[in-house]
Write a protein that holds these residues in place. Structure first.
Motif, short mmCIF file in Angstrom:
data_model
loop_
_atom_site.label_atom_id
_atom_site.label_comp_id
_atom_site.label_asym_id
_atom_site.label_seq_id
_atom_site.Cartn_x
_atom_site.Cartn_y
_atom_site.Cartn_z
N ARG A 287 0.82 -1.21 0.00
CA ARG A 287 0.00 0.00 0.00
C ARG A 287 0.86 1.26 0.00
O ARG A 287 0.46 2.28 -0.56
N LEU A 288 2.00 1.19 0.65
CA LEU A 288 2.89 2.35 0.68
C LEU A 288 3.68 2.49 -0.62
O LEU A 288 3.99 3.61 -1.05
N ALA A 289 4.03 1.36 -1.25
CA ALA A 289 4.92 1.40 -2.41
C ALA A 289 4.21 1.84 -3.68
O ALA A 289 4.81 2.55 -4.50
N ILE A 290 2.97 1.44 -3.86
CA ILE A 290 2.28 1.76 -5.12
C ILE A 290 2.15 3.26 -5.34
O ILE A 290 2.42 3.76 -6.45
N PRO A 291 1.75 4.08 -4.36
CA PRO A 291 1.70 5.53 -4.61
C PRO A 291 3.07 6.13 -4.96
O PRO A 291 3.16 7.04 -5.78
N PHE A 292 4.13 5.61 -4.36
CA PHE A 292 5.45 6.17 -4.61
C PHE A 292 5.96 5.85 -6.01
O PHE A 292 6.90 6.49 -6.50
#
Length: 782
Positions: A287-292
């Protein structure tokens, strides 16, 4: 805001928004049918449908926003590079780092929006979706029930209605089999029935009047309790779909990892879940990696686009698809390795971002410094290296085959064009249409594959599916994808092709030569008609067999047990008001297991005779051999009970009568037109509802015709857009496609629900949109 910023915003924001709409629409095409079903067959209000769509939207945007940003940025910057505007800016002393600032700003906005959706909104939207779905499931009871068919939508309850009132709330002559209590199953016959629902408690029950209850004693089958009632109520359980929340007062079932909130995942001690701590860590990191990933895409986009000086937007789109596929392959394999403990969870989720970020940063530095390696990559000077690799891998033969295929396309197009005069103009128009059609079909298919791959990513990782099975799945899924994307590709090709011709004043030149618009669009109409024929052949001769294979592979990916194409039915009407119910039928030996036979008098609503057998077989001569059972005769003149160890009975039904099986309407794609027509004829004789299948039968003819309808709609829109160009054509095609698919889904559900005859339900969208296209075509100035 400086002029440089305005130039870059104007270049990347329109294609970014268009790509976002296209991606979101591609995903929503899978939901349109379900939303239309809710609206038509479950009496859901438009407000409820909009709220369900809004609840589904965050889960779609989490993936479509990063993809749309990268695709839109590369397309927009590729257009600037093709017009040499990036070269001009650099010649004026503007460094790439200055151009990167507005791109990063858009990336931060897209990334922040994605993070907000992923970390905050998705969990609450899922709760709203499940709550709405539970409430709508109550209305399914009053909308999906059909007269003179076996209704098996509720667990442990089967009932048959001889007649149904126009309001669908009142029934006549009801037969109900209730096995909610396995120790005391009962058969209920009633003169009338209706629904009693409680939406607040999410409960529904049947209210029956003037009837009889037959209840066989499970300990002594010779004893049957027969009781009369003036009225009775029977509670029903909602058909539990995967992920459904239990009714109030019951214990909440364990939640899956994707149902947990970000706060619960961060704390690492989420209550009421069957997800392991490792699964929770992987989900949090994902969940944290996809936006980045948006930032990594921003670093990649500028140096890549700066090297596409001649190919322009097309090269930008192709490169974006390549790197998007690379990103998701790296992400999928990283999560798989993390799930088995090979690498840490953070590395599995962030590995793709780290790799693309390093590549993008290296390309950016090389392009900024004009290093020979960076510029060589950006200018595609490595084509010579690819040529040497091709020679080493003996790819010349493949290249020759591709050239022959390309020549065959040109030759076939030329033969069509030679039917009319002048040959050169028809060939020119046809080649442009074919080029944009193939480009659109490839683009839409690639987007569909990417989104489907990401949708199955969790199952692929969880079940350890090999890459070969995934490739096989998409290979056999390809016919279904083409069936969906070809009509929209025709619409896109028409609007883009004629839009570009109009913008370049070529249409004006052709008209000045004495050619009418009707004559100009003739080769496009002919090619679209040929594609219609190809679509029908694909649907009837390739799709049924491909769907069987891809469905079996999908079950493997999902970790489901092997399933037959047609699940076996349990209830069937025979002759003379005789009803058969069985646990299993072995078609190879013509043998039943757990057979019940009910002989019913519908005029008096009485059971005349009931026969039960542990095993029963049908001999070739039509004689039924029953073993270890009993016969209970309820007729006043012959009341009695008789046990059967082994006996022969005479019934007119033969074994072939039971060898055809019931399957879901969506499974009709696994049958050809002739097979489905024969199957519907059988169902009608056996007491099963075939209305929805009749709609599917007529769709097998009407749906391929949508290719011609898209061409008829696209031509007048293309000529009326003037000089607005390709992007306006793409936006118009999206709007038309959304409207068409929405109307098609609504009419399909109206036909399945019985509000329209199946023939009209399948053909009405084509008739409406075809008439609109012809009307617009006849009103334009030629």
């Amino acid at each position: 805001m400086s002029r440089i910023d305005k130039l870059l915003y104007h270049a990347i924001i329109p294609p970014f928004l268009i790509a976002l709409i296209v991606l979101t629409f591609v995903v929503f095409t899978r939901e349109l049918g379900r939303l239309s079903e809710l609206f038509i067959t479950r009496n859901a209000s438009p407000d409820t449908i909009l709220r369900i769509a809004a609840a589904l939207l965050p889960g779609i945007l989490i993936f479509s926003l990063p993809l749309a940003f990268f695709i839109g940025t590369l397309i927009g910057l590729g257009g600037l590079a093709a017009e040499s505007q990036i070269t001009a800016l650099r010649a004026c002393g503007v460094p790439l780092s200055r151009m990167l600032r507005p791109i990063l700003l858009v990336a931060l906005v897209a990334g922040a929006t994605t993070a907000w959706l992923s970390l905050v909104i998705l969990h609450s939207s899922n709760d709203k979706f499940y709550n709405l779905r539970d409430r709508i499931s109550l209305r399914q009871a009053t909308s999906q029930i059909q007269a003179r068919v076996f209704n098996e939508d509720f667990p442990s309850i089967v009932f048959y209605l001889d007649d149904l009132a126009a309001d669908r709330q009142h029934w006549s002559r009801v037969i109900l089999w209730d096995s909610l209590d396995p120790q005391s199953p009962k058969t209920v016959l009633a003169r009338e029935g209706t629904w009693v629902t409680d939406e607040d408690a999410i409960r529904v029950q049947l209210h029956l009047r003037e009837g009889t209850i037959y209840q066989v004693d499970p300990g002594d089958s010779s004893r049957t309790n027969v009781s009369q009632f003036a009225s009775t109520d029977i509670p029903l359980q909602l058909n539990g779909a995967p992920g459904r929340r239990p009714e109030s007062g019951s214990a909440r079932k364990p939640r899956k990892v994707f149902e947990l909130s970000t706060v619960e995942l961060w704390g690492g001690a989420a209550p009421n879940t069957d997800a392991s701590p490792l699964e929770q860590k992987i989900e949090l990191q994902r969940r944290l990696a996809i936006p980045f990933s948006v930032v990594c895409f921003a670093l990649l986009s500028l140096p890549l686009a700066a090297g596409t000086r001649k190919s322009g937007r097309t090269a930008g789109f192709v490169m974006s698809m390549i790197f998007v596929l690379l990103f998701y392959v790296l992400l999928m394999n990283g999560l798989r390795l993390a799930s088995v403990g090979t690498i840490p969870p953070w590395l599995g989720a962030w590995g793709a971002n780290v790799f693309l970020g390093i590549v993008g940063l290296a390309l950016f530095i090389c392009s900024e410094r004009r290093g020979w390696r960076g510029s060589g990559f950006a200018e595609w000077s490595w084509k010579l290296r690819l040529a040497s690799i091709a020679r080493a891998m003996h790819l010349k033969a493949s290249r020759a085959r591709a050239q022959r295929i390309d020549q065959a396309i040109l030759t076939s197009t030329g033969r069509i064009a030679r039917l009319f005069s002048p040959k050169t103009l028809d060939l020119y128009l046809s080649r442009g249409f074919v080029y944009y059609f193939l480009w659109s079909a490839f683009s839409c298919s690639a987007l569909f594959v990417i989104l489907t791959l990401f949708d199955l990513l969790d199952d692929i990782i969880r079940n350890g599916i090999a890459a070969g099975h995934v490739i096989d799945y998409f290979f056999f899924l390809l016919p279904q994808i083409l069936l969906l994307v070809v009509p929209m590709s025709i619409l896109l090709a028409v609007l883009i092709h004629f839009g570009i011709l109009e913008k370049a004043s070529e249409i004006t030149a052709i008209k000045a030569g004495g050619w009418s618009l009707y004559r100009i669009c003739l080769p496009i109409i002919l090619l679209s008609s040929l594609i219609c024929v190809g679509m029908y052949l694909l649907q009837d001769y390739v799709l049924p067999y491909a769907n069987i294979r891809q469905d079996s592979i999908r079950n493997l990916i999902k970790g489901r047990p092997a399933q037959t194409m047609r699940p076996q039915r349990k209830w069937i009407f025979g002759e003379s008001n005789r009803i058969f119910n069985y646990d299993y039928f072995d078609s190879s030996q013509d043998m039943f297991v757990g057979l019940n036979i009910y002989e019913i008098d519908f005029s008096r609503l009485k059971i005349l005779r009931r026969i039960y057998a542990d095993k029963a077989s049908i001999r070739p001569g039509g004689v039924w051999l029953v073993e270890n059972g009993w016969i209970h005769d309820y007729r006043p003149e012959e009341t009695g009970f008789r046990r059967l160890q082994k006996a022969e009975l005479a019934f007119p039904e033969r074994a072939a009568y039971f060898k055809k099986e019931i399957f879901e309407p969506k499974e009709s794609s696994k049958l050809t037109f002739v097979q489905l027509r024969q199957y519907i004829s059988y169902l009608s004789q056996a007491g099963y509802n075939a209305t929805e299948l009749r709609v599917e039968l007529h769709k097998k003819i009407s749906f391929p015709m949508s290719c011609l309808i898209m061409a008829l709609l696209g031509v007048p829109f293309a000529f009326s857009m003037g000089r607005k160009g390709a992007f306006f054509g793409i936006a118009a095609s999206i709007a038309i496609a959304i409207t068409y698919w929405g109307v098609f889904s609504v009419f399909e559900q109206m036909g399945a629900y019985g509000l329209l005859i199946p023939l009209l339900a399948a053909w009405a969208p084509n008739i409406l949109f075809g008439a609109a296209g012809l009307a617009l075509l006849l009103t334009i100035r030629t």
